[in-house]
Each structure stands twice: as structure tokens, then as C-alpha cells.
Scaffold this active site. Structure first.
Site, PDB file in Angstrom:
ATOM      1  CG  ASP A  12      -2.056   0.963   1.130  1.00 50.30           C
ATOM      2  OD1 ASP A  12      -2.378   1.377  -0.005  1.00 50.30           O
ATOM      3  OD2 ASP A  12      -2.634   1.321   2.167  1.00 50.30           O
ATOM      4  CD1 TRP A  17       7.351   6.545  -2.618  1.00 50.51           C
ATOM      5  CD2 TRP A  17       6.913   6.871  -4.796  1.00 50.51           C
ATOM      6  NE1 TRP A  17       8.556   6.551  -3.295  1.00 50.51           N
ATOM      7  CE2 TRP A  17       8.320   6.749  -4.631  1.00 50.51           C
ATOM      8  CE3 TRP A  17       6.407   7.074  -6.080  1.00 50.51           C
ATOM      9  CZ2 TRP A  17       9.208   6.824  -5.703  1.00 50.51           C
ATOM     10  CZ3 TRP A  17       7.297   7.160  -7.139  1.00 50.51           C
ATOM     11  CH2 TRP A  17       8.672   7.039  -6.945  1.00 50.51           C
ATOM     12  CB  THR A  58     -13.096  -7.885  -4.768  1.00 49.80           C
ATOM     13  OG1 THR A  58     -12.944  -7.901  -3.339  1.00 49.80           O
ATOM     14  CG2 THR A  58     -12.717  -9.245  -5.310  1.00 49.80           C
ATOM     15  CG  ASN A  60      -7.980  -1.922  -5.032  1.00 48.93           C
ATOM     16  OD1 ASN A  60      -7.060  -2.721  -4.870  1.00 48.93           O
ATOM     17  ND2 ASN A  60      -8.218  -0.965  -4.135  1.00 48.93           N
ATOM     18  NE  ARG A  63      -7.734   2.125  -5.347  1.00 51.74           N
ATOM     19  CZ  ARG A  63      -6.513   2.196  -4.851  1.00 51.74           C
ATOM     20  NH1 ARG A  63      -5.520   2.591  -5.609  1.00 51.74           N
ATOM     21  NH2 ARG A  63      -6.273   1.849  -3.605  1.00 51.74           N
ATOM     22  NE  ARG A 176      -2.596  -1.405   4.624  1.00 51.78           N
ATOM     23  CZ  ARG A 176      -3.826  -1.499   4.182  1.00 51.78           C
ATOM     24  NH1 ARG A 176      -4.600  -2.452   4.601  1.00 51.78           N
ATOM     25  NH2 ARG A 176      -4.294  -0.633   3.307  1.00 51.78           N
ATOM     26  CB  SER A 184      -7.481  -3.755   3.034  1.00 48.57           C
ATOM     27  OG  SER A 184      -7.236  -2.552   3.730  1.00 48.57           O
TER      28      SER A 184
END
Ligand code: IPE
Ligand code: IPE
Ligand code: MG
Length: 228
Positions: A12, A17, A58, A60, A63, A176, A184
Site C-alpha cells: 500500500d 508516494w 475486489t 479496488n 477507483r 503492510r 483490507s
């Protein structure tokens, strides 16, 4: 040093970033792919036998279409580019997730990669794409019904055998990145007794030295599995 057999990573922080640099999120995802390459090699060298990387959940799909499309394009490129690299390292590839709703080209590429690396004897690389733990458990339950199991046959072993990770040992170490302290929807069943390692580093900054630090931390843990 005790090396975990199965390491799972929730990769993640790509978006943050990129945002820190004033760049579009996709540049973060590109940097994330380079981090995947480094970690694959480092994990294999450390003697890890199963490495599960969470690349696309599933959830995502929620987005923006532009980001989802870019992620899928990146995945496609990655799968083709890395075919020979995996083969050379003796790594086996496995798609962890649902084929439903996935672009057929990517499914075909993943199948090719699975077949081309099936005889390798090194680490297995499980790439979680379109993966959700709840969906995995629901489809396992559905399969029990489809196979007409009697109620007394539906036990832990029956469900476990119908997960996408059937035959894969449970997660020993769950990492993570990005400073979030949540799972998540990743490998809920398989991580029942996993040791957790959270780091504030964003995924593109997570390298072999950080993996080593996580492995060393793991080696100091005392696991009890409910015993004494
Ligand atoms: C993780 O990075 C990669 C995927 C979920 C594809 P994110 O895209 O979630 O990055 P952040 O969490 O927004 O920084
Ligand atoms: C988890 O990251 C999924 C992957 C790394 C593929 P998310 O960025 O989707 O998780 P949340 O939304 O912060 O919980
Ligand atoms: Mg995120």
C-alpha cells in the site's frame, strides 16, 4: 534464523508516494512494480517458499476508471516482461483471485505464466489480483453446495480445500506498508495466526533491507497458536 514459509504483503501507498512528489498516481504504481521485482528476488533468496502480494482487491474496482485502466495496462506489461525473469529464478507463478470481471487478455497471460512456471521448484509467487477474502470464502461455501456436501461434511478442512489457496500453507508473516493498520480483506482465513508487521514506509520505498528487517523481527516472535 527461522524463516517464515509464507509471507503475504499488502503493498500500500503507491498513490501517496506519487502525490508527495506532485506526480500522478500511476507513476506511484509504476514505482511499485519495480519494488515488486526487488522483493521477489529478496524473498526467494531469503528462503521464503510462498510469497503472496496484494496487487488489486475486489474493492479496488471502485477507483476511477482511468486509474483502474492504467493499473490493468501496467499489470499486462508486467506479466509479459517478467515471464523469463521468473523462469530464470525458478519461481512458480499463481494467480490468487477471481477470474470473474477480469479482462480476458490478462487472464490468458496469467494462465500462460502459470503453465510456463508450473515445473519450477523454487518459491511460489501468488499474485493477488481481483482478490477479496470474503468473495473467496463465499465461493468456497457455494462450491460445497454445488458438490452436494452433507452439512456434517462442511467443516474447516472442506472450506480450506475450496479456497484459492488450497494446498498452500497458512500465512506466517503478514506485512503492510504505508502506515495503515488494517487487513483490507486480504487472506482473512489464511492469516488467522499470522504475525503482523506494519511499517510506515510507502510501498515503492520498501526494499530488500526492509524485508530483511521484517524477517528478523519475525524470527524473534513467539508463536503459540492458542497453546501455552
Ligand atoms: C496500493 O497503493 C496499490 C493498489 C491498491 C493498487 P494505493 O494506490 O492504494 O496507494 P495509496 O494508498 O492511495 O497511497
Ligand atoms: C489494499 O490497499 C489493497 C491492495 C494493496 C491491493 P487499499 O488502498 O485498497 O486499502 P484501503 O482502502 O486503504 O483499506
Ligand atoms: Mg491504498
Amino acid at each position: 534464523m527461522t524463516v517464515p514459509t509464507h509471507v503475504a504483503i499488502i503493498m500500500d501507498g503507491n498513490g501517496r508516494w506519487a502525490a508527495q512528489r506532485g506526480w500522478p498516481r500511476i507513476k506511484g504504481h509504476k514505482a511499485g512494480v519495480l519494488a515488486v521485482e526487488r522483493i521477489l528476488e529478496a524473498a526467494a533468496d531469503a528462503g521464503v517458499q510462498h510469497l503472496s502480494l496484494y496487487a488489486f482487491s475486489t474493492e479496488n474496482w471502485k477507483r476511477p476508471a482511468l486509474e483502474v485502466g492504467a493499473l490493468m495496462a501496467l499489470l499486462r506489461m508486467y506479466l509479459r516482461m517478467f515471464l523469463h525473469k521468473l523462469a530464470k529464478k525458478g519461481i512458480r507463478f499463481h494467480h490468487l483471485g477471481s477470474p470473474e470481471g477480469m479482462p480476458s487478455g490478462i487472464l490468458a497471460d496469467m494462465k500462460t505464466l502459470e503453465e510456463a512456471t508450473a515445473k519450477n521448484t523454487g518459491m511460489t509467487f501468488h499474485l493477488a489480483v481481483n482478490y477479496g477474502s470474503r468473495l473467496e470464502l463465499a465461493q468456497a461455501a457455494r462450491r460445497c453446495v454445488e458438490e452436494s456436501l452433507r452439512p456434517d461434511q462442511v467443516d474447516e478442512a472442506a472450506l480450506q480445500a475450496r479456497l484459492w489457496t488450497a494446498g498452500v500453507p497458512d500465512v506466517d508473516l503478514l506485512i503492510r506498508t504505508s502506515g495503515e493498520h488494517r487487513i483490507s480483506n486480504f487472506l482473512l482465513w489464511q492469516s488467522a495466526y499470522a504475525e503482523l508487521y506494519m511499517t510506515d514506509l510507502l510501498w515503492p520505498d520498501f526494499g530488500p533491507a526492509e524485508l530483511r528487517a521484517a524477517l528478523e523481527d519475525y524470527a524473534q516472535r513467539e508463536r503459540r497458536f492458542g497453546g501455552i
